[in-house]
Design a protein around this motif. Structure first.
Motif, mmCIF file in Angstrom:
data_model
loop_
_atom_site.group_PDB
_atom_site.id
_atom_site.type_symbol
_atom_site.label_atom_id
_atom_site.label_comp_id
_atom_site.label_asym_id
_atom_site.label_seq_id
_atom_site.Cartn_x
_atom_site.Cartn_y
_atom_site.Cartn_z
ATOM 1 N N LYS A 418 0.842 -1.189 0.000
ATOM 2 C CA LYS A 418 0.000 0.000 0.000
ATOM 3 C C LYS A 418 0.883 1.246 0.000
ATOM 4 O O LYS A 418 1.791 1.379 0.814
ATOM 5 C CB LYS A 418 -0.907 -0.007 1.230
ATOM 6 C CG LYS A 418 -1.919 1.131 1.238
ATOM 7 C CD LYS A 418 -2.846 1.031 2.435
ATOM 8 C CE LYS A 418 -3.867 2.160 2.432
ATOM 9 N NZ LYS A 418 -4.773 2.088 3.613
ATOM 10 N N ALA A 423 1.806 0.734 -7.548
ATOM 11 C CA ALA A 423 0.347 0.753 -7.650
ATOM 12 C C ALA A 423 -0.086 1.765 -8.709
ATOM 13 O O ALA A 423 0.323 2.933 -8.683
ATOM 14 C CB ALA A 423 -0.267 1.100 -6.294
ATOM 15 N N SER A 458 -2.708 -2.238 -5.333
ATOM 16 C CA SER A 458 -2.140 -2.557 -4.023
ATOM 17 C C SER A 458 -2.515 -3.987 -3.643
ATOM 18 O O SER A 458 -3.634 -4.441 -3.913
ATOM 19 C CB SER A 458 -2.660 -1.582 -2.961
ATOM 20 O OG SER A 458 -2.221 -0.276 -3.234
#
Length: 497
Positions: A418, A423, A458
């Motif tokens: 994350k 991402a 993610s």
């Protein structure tokens, strides 16, 4: 032993193995080395639990030494030369000069704070000076550290067992504290001769295995381990360091283009785990809860001296010739994990009947357990606070398929954390080195082959097939993208440490 007794022993052993392996999942999530589970299993089986008696320190020393040789061979086979080659010099300094500084500082603490005589203090300092290869490998390989730091720590843990054993034997001898010049000569001979034997066996064994056509693929892993143990035994036979010989022989073999390399590494991992499990359970059996209680305070005192004074001072002095930042030195200091190796080394003065050796063993046991619980889980947090934790960890997956083995291929998985720059990137924007290919993406519980326009999300796991020659460049590209996103090159980010 009767046949019914044999059945009972085998049953207890298998149940212990299965329960310990099941508990490993929890320890990995908490960042704890496996030794805590196995030591706990030994304590449960020992006199404080089931009641199995075991007090043979000489046998424990012999079995522990053999298990340590197997662990070092597994560590050498699984260590990539590219990951540590630039860190050999600082790792060697930590394993020699740093270890000596740690011994002296810890011995001063034991003498001044605990009132031990100088011989017992020096023996205690030598026992706890070595970082544990099994603990370091099991914890570090789940943390995203820069290669400079992870390579230094892995190489140090592989190198420093040999000088530690030499010092423990020297300070535990009945003759008393040895002459410094004589001790230095012994260290130089054992390390130099052991290194030469290990490298020679490694290159010679690799040359031989590439030219042999064995009748079954399963014989190759056995041959590789036999070569590692041969280096260990040959060095010991000429009074050289068998530990450094075993590690270096395995390091050379593991980085050679051997037939069925994937199967060999898989076999090494399994045998390494079995060696760890057996050694730790045996050490847990040796422990006596009644005497360990008296060692809690001395163990905590010595642990504080070792962790907050001896290790940082040894790291600082050892790395003076190298350009390590203050933050990197702090992390190297905190990541000097102790494990079962100090407990194995503590059986040497006990077997040699050094006065105070039983108290020494109890102190070392308490120190290892308490500070492993403290350092292992907090290492990722410390790395993040120091700004040294990588956003994305590239992990190797062991594959047994023949096509990859034939082309010397490697499979990597990259977890998109994350907040990672990966991402949102489209597959065609990865621009991996030519020869590295995207094999698939694992998203949730589904595996699919992405199109060029698909975006990474993610928690995705990206599967990449590459070769040893391209692996470093591939990892650098992915690390750069994780740090700076699709504009990595234009922002000057290359993924290098």
């Amino acid at each position: 032993m009767t046949l019914p007794q044999l059945y009972l022993v085998v049953l207890i052993g298998c149940v212990t193995v299965l329960l310990s392996v099941a508990a490993l999942r929890a320890t990995q999530r908490l960042g704890l080395p496996a030794l805590l589970v196995f030591l706990g299993a030994g304590l449960v089986l020992g006199e404080g639990g089931v009641g199995i008696p075991f007090e043979d320190y000489e046998l424990a020393q012999a079995l522990g030494t053999f298990a340590l040789a197997l662990i070092l061979i597994e560590g050498g086979l699984s260590t990539r030369w590219q990951a540590i080659r630039r860190q050999i010099a600082p790792a060697a300094m930590l394993a020699t000069v740093g270890l000596g500084v740690s011994v002296v500082v810890t011995a001063l603490g034991a003498h001044l704070l605990l009132g031990f005589d100088w011989q017992l203090s020096l023996a205690l300092g030598a026992v706890v000076a070595s970082t544990d290869a099994a603990a370091v490998f099991s914890v570090l390989r789940g943390i995203g550290l820069p290669k400079r730091l992870s390579g230094t720590l892995e190489a140090e843990s592989g190198f420093n067992d040999a000088p530690a054993v030499i010092l423990v034997l020297a300070f535990s001898a009945a003759a008393g504290i040895p002459d410094p010049l004589e001790l230095f000569g012994v260290l130089v001979w054992e390390l130099a001769a052991g290194s030469a034997i290990g490298v020679a066996v490694g290159f010679g064994g690799a040359w031989l295995l590439r030219r042999l056509a064995l009748p079954a693929s399963g014989l190759y892993p056995l041959s590789v381990f036999s070569l590692g143990l041969a280096a260990f035994a040959a060095a010991g036979a000429v009074h050289a360091s068998g530990f450094i010989a075993a590690y270096l022989a395995a390091l050379v073999l593991g980085n050679s283009r051997l037939p069925h390399r994937a199967a060999t590494q898989s076999f090494a991992t399994g045998l390494g785990w079995m060696a760890q499990l057996g050694m730790f359970v045996m050490l847990g059996l040796l422990a006596s809860p009644s005497t360990l209680l008296d060692a809690i305070v001395p163990g905590l005192v010595l642990g504080v001296v070792l962790t907050l004074l001896a290790r940082p001072v040894s790291v600082w002095i050892s790395l003076l010739p190298f350009k390590f930042t203050a933050k990197e030195q702090v992390l190297l200091s905190w990541a000097g994990l102790r494990g079962a190796i100090p407990i194995v080394l503590a059986t040497i003065p006990r077997a040699l009947e050094l006065p105070g050796a039983q108290q020494l063993w109890d102190i070392v046991f308490v120190l290892v357990v308490v500070f492993t619980l403290l350092q292992g889980p907090t290492l990722p947090w410390v790395a993040k606070r120091l700004g040294l934790a990588l956003e994305s960890v590239v992990q190797e997956v062991e594959i047994e398929t023949a096509p990859l083995d034939a082309v010397d291929g490697e499979v990597l998985t990259i977890t998109v954390q994350k907040g990672s720059g990966l991402a949102g990137i489209r597959i065609f924007e990865l621009r991996l080195p030519e020869g590295s290919a995207i094999a698939g993406i694992v998203r949730g519980d589904k595996l699919f082959v992405p199109a060029k326009a698909d975006r990474l999300r993610s928690n995705d796991q990206l599967i990449v097939v590459t070769t040893p020659a391209l692996r470093e460049a591939t990892e650098q590209r992915l690390t750069a993208l994780a740090r700076a996103g699709r504009l990595a090159r234009w922002l000057g980010e290359t993924g290098k440490d």
